[in-house]
Scaffold this active site. Structure first.
Site, short mmCIF file in Angstrom:
data_model
loop_
_atom_site.label_atom_id
_atom_site.label_comp_id
_atom_site.label_asym_id
_atom_site.label_seq_id
_atom_site.Cartn_x
_atom_site.Cartn_y
_atom_site.Cartn_z
N ASP A 13 -3.33 1.57 -0.98
CA ASP A 13 -3.11 2.91 -1.56
C ASP A 13 -3.56 4.03 -0.64
O ASP A 13 -3.93 5.11 -1.09
CB ASP A 13 -3.84 3.04 -2.92
CG ASP A 13 -3.54 1.90 -3.85
OD1 ASP A 13 -2.35 1.63 -4.08
OD2 ASP A 13 -4.50 1.27 -4.36
N LYS A 16 0.42 5.00 3.07
CA LYS A 16 1.28 4.49 4.15
C LYS A 16 2.72 4.98 4.01
O LYS A 16 3.38 5.28 4.99
CB LYS A 16 1.23 2.96 4.17
CG LYS A 16 -0.14 2.40 4.52
CD LYS A 16 -0.18 0.89 4.47
CE LYS A 16 -0.07 0.33 3.08
NZ LYS A 16 -1.19 0.68 2.18
N HIS A 41 4.64 2.35 -2.44
CA HIS A 41 4.55 3.35 -1.38
C HIS A 41 5.15 4.65 -1.89
O HIS A 41 6.34 4.73 -2.19
CB HIS A 41 5.27 2.86 -0.12
CG HIS A 41 4.55 1.73 0.55
ND1 HIS A 41 4.97 1.16 1.71
CD2 HIS A 41 3.41 1.07 0.21
CE1 HIS A 41 4.14 0.19 2.06
NE2 HIS A 41 3.19 0.13 1.15
N GLN A 223 -0.36 -3.02 0.99
CA GLN A 223 -1.76 -3.21 0.63
C GLN A 223 -2.68 -2.68 1.74
O GLN A 223 -2.35 -1.70 2.38
CB GLN A 223 -2.06 -4.68 0.30
CG GLN A 223 -1.47 -5.15 -1.02
CD GLN A 223 -0.07 -5.69 -0.88
OE1 GLN A 223 0.30 -6.31 0.10
NE2 GLN A 223 0.76 -5.45 -1.88
#
Length: 423
Positions: A13, A16, A41, A223
């Site tokens: 989180d 990205k 995302h 992740q």
């Protein structure tokens, strides 16, 4: 040409998706290399918020090729919904989305197994998103999984049923209710037919051909490094290799072809689900951080655990990934604090001070040792250059750079792609 890698350095989180969207114009190809629909995302531009789960974050740029690599576990149902949800943006999926035939498929009973396993753990549950990710990776390693290429086989349904029968045997041990399976299967096979209309390719050849031709490729991870199956806070981790080496195995690219490694981190820390979190805040600062940062899971909606930045953990992630550039996200969330804390060490139960993640940290309670620095306590909304940052924020960036020994090249001051300051 070498392939650059972008990944998270904390517990996921980190932002990205936004960074990939910002960097994408510099690249010809964006390739997702691991994870599954448990990843969310988030991208925001033109006043619209987008959450992608399996599709690479370069999909909104029409001239960019997007590849879902072999290291990903794919849910056909979720992918179909994701594509249908993006139709209004006139994205040419047939032109610029390609899926590896070697990617593993999540089938309905994987989700049932996920729920059964998690329920059986009681108060020791991991905090799974119940998307079937773990059981699918288990089957992959156990050499019984189905892959995307299998759906093109004339005996796909026989292969499917063979795997389902194995799963039913396990589920019967847990006395798990299978009444919803028929409905789940109907939706699954409908999605499989849709799947057959997409570009299913030998993606390892595609990626290496692009590199050979001199095209720029960005590998996108999901992740975060502290959730890595080997080096994360085991067993409270995901089931894939979330680090830079995962880009090699998840796309079929040799280690010698890796170029820049971009490490993404928040100006503070968050975590979803169970597991150790040394700097977690249980007071009003933690709650204020959660509200200001809208820290709720983009996939599950679960409130994220929040805390101050953790330098020992960041140094660890930088080391094992070989990070060459750092990107700091969500600096604006700290606008509300007059003082900011930075964890520089851990104090172990016996009083020993350490500045590294040792094996024992997953099993013993550690106390974070903080350094307090002044906050900037003002909005960053109208700032468009690094020179315009308040002195306190510049000092914060400088302090982190000196401690982490890697340059911070980007600072995000808001959710929109325009609120991204390059240094």
């Amino acid at each position: 040409m070498k392939m650059d890698v972008l990944l998270g350095l904390q517990w996921g989180d980190e932002g990205k998706g936004k960074v990939v969207d910002v960097l994408a114009p510099q690249y010809d190809v964006v390739a997702r290399f691991q994870g599954g629909p448990n990843a969310g995302h988030t991208l925001e531009f033109d006043g619209i918020k987008h959450v992608l789960h399996q599709i690479p974050s370069g999909i909104f740029r029409e001239n960019i090729t997007n590849i879902i690599g072999n290291g990903v576990v794919l849910d056909p149902v979720i992918l179909k919904k994701e594509i249908e949800g993006l139709h209004k943006f006139n994205i040419a999926f047939k032109k610029n989305l390609f899926i590896s035939k070697k990617a593993t498929i999540i089938i309905p009973t994987h989700k049932l197994l996920d729920a059964a396993y998690e329920k059986s753990k009681g108060d020791k549950k991991i905090g799974s998103t119940l998307k079937g990710i773990g059981p699918t990776y288990q089957d992959k390693i156990g050499r019984v999984a189905l892959r995307v290429g299998d759906i093109l086989s004339p005996d796909f349904k026989e292969k499917y049923q063979g795997l389902v029968d194995k799963h039913k045997t396990i589920l019967s041990f847990y006395d798990f209710d299978l009444s919803q399976l028929a409905e789940l299967e109907a939706t699954f096979f409908d999605a499989v037919e849709f799947f057959k209309t997409l570009n299913l390719v030998d993606s390892e050849y595609e990626v290496n051909t692009y590199l050979k031709e001199g095209q720029r490729v960005l590998a996108e991870g999901a992740q975060g490094s502290l959730l890595d199956i080997d080096f994360g806070s085991y067993p409270f981790v995901t089931s894939s290799t979330t680090m830079a080496p995962g880009a090699c195995t998840g796309l079929g690219v040799a280690p010698s072809r890796i170029g820049e490694v971009y490490g993404i981190f928040k100006a503070y820390c968050t975590r979803v689900g169970s597991g150790p979190f040394p700097t977690e805040l249980f007071d009003e600062d933690g709650e204020a951080m959660r509200k200001e940062g809208n820290e709720f899971g983009s996939t599950t909606g679960r409130p994220r655990r929040c805390g101050w930045i953790d330098l020992p953990a960041l140094k660890y992630s930088i080391m094992i990934n070989g990070v060459t550039q750092l990107f700091m996200m969500k600096a604006d969330v700290l606008n509300i604090f007059e003082q900011i804390k930075v964890c520089t060490h851990y104090e172990l139960p016996d009083g020993t001070m350490v500045d590294r993640l040792t094996y024992e940290l997953d099993s013993v309670e550690v106390k974070p040792v903080y350094q307090t620095v002044p906050g900037w306590n003002q909005s960053l909304a109208d700032i468009s250059s690094y020179d315009g940052f308040p002195k306190e924020l510049k000092d914060y960036v400088t302090m982190l750079e000196e401690a982490l020994e890697v340059p911070i090249k980007l600072v995000s001051v808001g959710p929109d792609r325009k609120q991204t300051i390059l240094r």
